[in-house]
Scaffold this active site. Structure first.
Site, short mmCIF file in Angstrom:
data_model
loop_
_atom_site.label_atom_id
_atom_site.label_comp_id
_atom_site.label_asym_id
_atom_site.label_seq_id
_atom_site.Cartn_x
_atom_site.Cartn_y
_atom_site.Cartn_z
N LYS A 5 14.76 54.87 -39.05
CA LYS A 5 15.43 55.75 -38.16
C LYS A 5 14.03 56.47 -37.73
O LYS A 5 13.79 57.63 -38.15
CB LYS A 5 16.30 56.73 -39.07
CG LYS A 5 17.27 57.42 -37.99
CD LYS A 5 18.46 58.08 -38.71
CE LYS A 5 19.41 59.19 -37.59
NZ LYS A 5 19.94 58.28 -36.73
N1 PY5 Z 1 23.15 53.72 -35.14
C1 PY5 Z 1 22.25 54.45 -34.68
C2 PY5 Z 1 21.45 53.92 -33.46
C3 PY5 Z 1 22.37 55.88 -35.18
O1 PY5 Z 1 21.48 56.67 -34.47
C4 PY5 Z 1 23.20 56.38 -36.06
C5 PY5 Z 1 23.41 57.90 -36.40
C6 PY5 Z 1 24.01 55.33 -36.77
C7 PY5 Z 1 24.00 53.92 -36.17
C8 PY5 Z 1 24.86 55.84 -37.58
O2 PY5 Z 1 24.25 56.01 -38.90
P1 PY5 Z 1 24.74 57.11 -40.12
O3 PY5 Z 1 26.21 56.54 -40.46
O4 PY5 Z 1 23.87 56.77 -41.33
O5 PY5 Z 1 24.64 58.54 -39.39
N2 PY5 Z 1 22.94 58.61 -35.28
C9 PY5 Z 1 22.88 60.01 -35.56
C10 PY5 Z 1 23.93 60.50 -36.43
O6 PY5 Z 1 23.51 61.58 -37.04
C11 PY5 Z 1 22.91 60.62 -34.37
C12 PY5 Z 1 21.70 60.51 -33.21
C13 PY5 Z 1 21.86 61.02 -32.15
O7 PY5 Z 1 25.23 60.21 -36.29
#
Ligand code: PY5
Length: 295
Positions: free
Chosen positions: A150
């Site tokens: 990330k």
């Molecule tokens: N894929 C991407 C590209 C992501 O940025 C995120 C999370 C996920 C999948 C989902 O991962 P998780 O379930 O671990 O959160 N994105 C961030 C979030 O906090 C937001 C970025 C703007 O959900």
């Protein structure tokens, strides 16, 4: 608002970064997004340990040395929440970055800084469901960028995708990988239901290994809905019975249209969204261990 920076709580105006930070200029940084839910009696951080572990894994992937151990970072998240005395749902953003100004790309041996900010936060996507566009930008391939991390720089890919989706009148983007398989949203993982079978793309298709994705796979098992991790063709999304996004920010959000083709919000999406909500609020005993009380 107080922000935790390298072991100290500072006022938000003091949490600044030099314009020549290589993280700002070149995208060399790693971050997390974590939610904490106000459950009436207490504020609970959801899956804090897993988020901190992923931050450390992301740093390891990009070769960034972090000056704090897992337990110290977990304590720092709780500390910043307490310092702000939050009594509502919040979003927590830890970021590891290079504070030292430099023009060159050689970041070897520079110790990273870590900041942890937290802000009151409601819904990220429309809770009634989102219209998506399969965009022309492809998800960066792992031969080009470390997409399992990330990492800050990778989010230019997400921003380009989202700008294109919005320009086409959609709420969110769906990205294909270089092979043309459906992989994820700009900031969410994706699930597709066809003929009662719940599927989601495998990690090796180049997705971010989402913590909500893993949570939803576990919860689906409880509901007697096994999840198949398999590559998903664009046409499978067009002909889905149900589809939804998952993510820390997105939680479980139904997809109600794909490239102009309407989709129903189905029973599997609704059940999982409701169950997820119960779990994050600490109302499901066996998953209380996923919650860290703040006060
Ligand atoms: N894929 C991407 C590209 C992501 O940025 C995120 C999370 C996920 C999948 C989902 O991962 P998780 O379930 O671990 O959160 N994105 C961030 C979030 O906090 C937001 C970025 C703007 O959900």
């Amino acid at each position: 608002m107080k922000i935790w920076v390298d072991g100290r709580l500072v006022e938000e105006g003091e949490a600044r970064v030099h314009v020549l930070s290589p993280t700002l200029n070149y995208g060399y940084g790693v971050f997390e997004g974590i939610r904490a839910y106000w459950a009436g009696d207490n504020l609970y951080v959801f899956r804090l340990r897993e988020h901190v572990e992923r931050l450390l894994r992301s740093a390891r992937i990009i070769g960034m040395a972090l000056p704090y151990a897992e337990r110290e970072l977990e304590a720092a998240v709780v500390e910043v929440l307490r310092a702000n005395n939050f009594r509502e749902d919040v979003y927590i953003r830890p970021i590891a970055y290079i504070a030292k100004p430099q023009i060159g790309l050689d970041v070897r041996g520079i110790e990273a800084s870590i900041a942890i900010a937290a802000v009151p936060f409601g819904k990220y996507l429309k809770p009634g469901g989102v219209k998506v566009a399969v965009v022309s930008w492809r998800r960066a391939h792992s031969s080009m960028l470390p997409v399992m991390a990330k990492a800050t720089g990778i989010y230019l890919n997400s921003i380009m995708a989202l700008l294109e989706a919005k320009a086409r009148g959609a709420d969110e983007a769906v990205l294909l990988n270089a092979e043309g398989k459906v992989v994820e949203g700009s900031g969410e993982n994706i699930f597709v239901v066809r003929r009662g079978l719940l599927t989601t793309p495998p990690v090796e298709d180049g997705i971010l290994e989402g913590i909500t994705r893993e949570t939803v796979i576990t919860l689906a098992g409880d509901l007697g809905l096994p999840v198949l991790e398999k590559s998903i063709a664009r046409e499978e999304l067009y002909t889905a019975d149900e589809a939804f996004f998952v993510g820390t920010a997105a939680e479980v959000t139904p997809i109600i249209e794909v490239d102009g083709r309407p989709l129903q919000i189905g029973p599997i999406t609704t059940k999982l969204a409701d169950y997820y909500r119960q779990v994050v609020l600490g109302r499901v005993e066996k998953y209380r261990g996923w919650l860290t009380p703040v006060y």
